[in-house]
Design an enzyme around this catalytic site. Structure first.
Site, short mmCIF file in Angstrom:
data_model
loop_
_atom_site.label_atom_id
_atom_site.label_comp_id
_atom_site.label_asym_id
_atom_site.label_seq_id
_atom_site.Cartn_x
_atom_site.Cartn_y
_atom_site.Cartn_z
N GLY A 64 0.84 -1.20 0.00
CA GLY A 64 0.00 0.00 0.00
C GLY A 64 0.87 1.24 0.00
N GLY A 65 2.00 1.15 -0.69
CA GLY A 65 3.03 2.17 -0.60
C GLY A 65 2.72 3.49 -1.26
N GLY A 85 -0.35 4.93 -0.98
CA GLY A 85 -1.51 5.49 -0.30
C GLY A 85 -1.17 6.68 0.57
N ASP A 135 -0.04 -6.95 -4.81
CA ASP A 135 -1.46 -6.96 -4.49
C ASP A 135 -1.62 -7.82 -3.24
OD1 ASP A 135 -4.19 -7.44 -4.25
OD2 ASP A 135 -4.50 -7.50 -6.42
N ILE A 136 -2.11 -7.22 -2.17
CA ILE A 136 -2.18 -7.93 -0.89
C ILE A 136 -3.12 -9.12 -0.94
CG2 ILE A 136 -4.07 -6.63 0.17
CD1 ILE A 136 -2.30 -6.57 2.74
N TYR A 161 -15.42 -1.06 8.39
CA TYR A 161 -14.04 -0.63 8.59
C TYR A 161 -13.57 -1.00 9.99
CZ TYR A 161 -10.15 2.71 9.14
OH TYR A 161 -8.94 3.30 9.39
N LYS A 165 -10.74 -3.80 11.45
CA LYS A 165 -9.63 -3.38 12.31
C LYS A 165 -9.58 -4.23 13.58
CE LYS A 165 -7.86 -0.23 9.73
NZ LYS A 165 -6.56 -0.52 9.06
#
Length: 325
Positions: free
Chosen positions: A8-9, A11, A54-55, A143, A147
């Protein structure tokens, strides 16, 4: 010397964290993991290695970990709160499924993993003022559900497999570098843009809506310092409350007016964002982070406001000149 992969570098957090990490550990030792839809540009691309990661694809993660001999992974892939509400299946797929992929690769290759949690991990039944480190977590958003699930999953991998997992619960993050991207707290970024542009700000949240906030430089320090912390001191791992400042729209508006006297604001409420904000804490108790790894913020509202206004003016001037050229 660490070898670090940031997933996610490109973002909101990742693009700034990578540059901070490269300044500490060396450009070639920090890999920017990105998806093809959001490739790195400019200094982020030019200053160090970048790979498609892609995670949701565990093989891609493993391939990059092996190629660069990665020992530390910063997993920043996630949908922000308001966006996640519109795409709950995707939010779970990335936030929990992606974390599971990352933890499995970390288990197999001996990597430490940082995965940020959020004030969104709390819910309406959580104590809202000075929310304790250990308290009820029953979030009202997908969300938040991702988490809390991430905190539990990370703790499980630490306990069951010895994976060095650590994280912090980020408040709303404010930055002049990257534009807001669909978070409930993003009004506190938008308001500075309006002030600098000379526009009237339309606030999506009502007066009296207090939320914990933090300036990005403090957030970056927290993400790095928790991973450098002495593990023998850590009672907690996933995830630490960290705090810096708490305010409502009126307080930040009046603070900005101290430096931009003609600035105006009106209220145009967003029911979804208001509902989410009402379910989140007003302020966090971060005493465990202070005691276990010496956490301490450097910016308060006044210092942040001065820095934001100065740097946004510079940024918008440069962007205007580029358009004219």
């Amino acid at each position: 010397m660490k070898n670090i992969l940031v997933i996610g570098g490109t973002g909101q957090i990742g693009s700034e964290l990578i540059m901070k990490l490269r300044g500490i550990y060396g450009n070639e030792n920090v890999v920017c993991g990105y998806i093809p839809a959001a490739p790195p540009k400019g200094i982020l691309l030019e200053s160090g290695p970048a790979e498609v990661v892609d995670i949701t694809n565990p093989q891609q993660i493993a391939d990059v970990v092996k190629k660069y001999n990665i020992d530390t992974i910063y997993n920043l892939a996630a949908l922000l709160s308001a966006v996640a509400e519109a795409k709950p299946q995707l939010a779970w797929h990335i936030g929990v499924g992606g974390l599971f992929n990352t933890l499995e690769v970390a288990r197999e290759h001996g990597c430490a993993v940082f995965t940020p949690s959020s004030i969104g991990s709390f819910g309406p039944t959580t104590p809202h003022v000075k929310t304790p480190q250990d308290t009820i977590q029953r979030p009202a958003t997908i969300y938040g559900v991702t988490k809390v699930s991430g905190e539990l999953l990370s703790d499980y991998y630490a306990r069951r497999f010895g994976v060095d997992t650590r994280s912090v619960r980020f408040p709303g993050l404010i930055s002049y570098t990257t534009p807001p991207g669909g978070g409930t707290t993003d009004y506190a970024v938008d308001i500075y843009y309006s002030a600098v542009k000379g526009e009237k700000f339309k606030c999506p949240l009502k007066p009296g809506t207090f939320m914990d906030m933090m300036y990005m430089p403090d957030a970056l320090r927290a993400a790095i310092e928790i991973m450098e912390a002495d593990p023998t001191r850590l009672v907690h791992r996933n995830s630490f409350n960290i705090a810096s400042m708490s305010f409502d729209p009126e307080i930040i508006y009046n603070k900005i007016r101290e430096y931009v006297p003609g600035f105006e604001m009106e209220y145009e409420l967003d029911p979804l964002r208001q509902k989410i904000a009402d379910s989140w804490p007003d302020s966090l108790d971060d005493s465990c982070a202070r005691n276990e790894w010496d956490w301490k913020p450097e910016f308060d509202l006044d210092a942040m406001t001065q820095d934001m206004l100065v740097n946004l003016r510079k940024k918008l001037l440069v962007e205007a000149e580029m358009v004219e050229a």
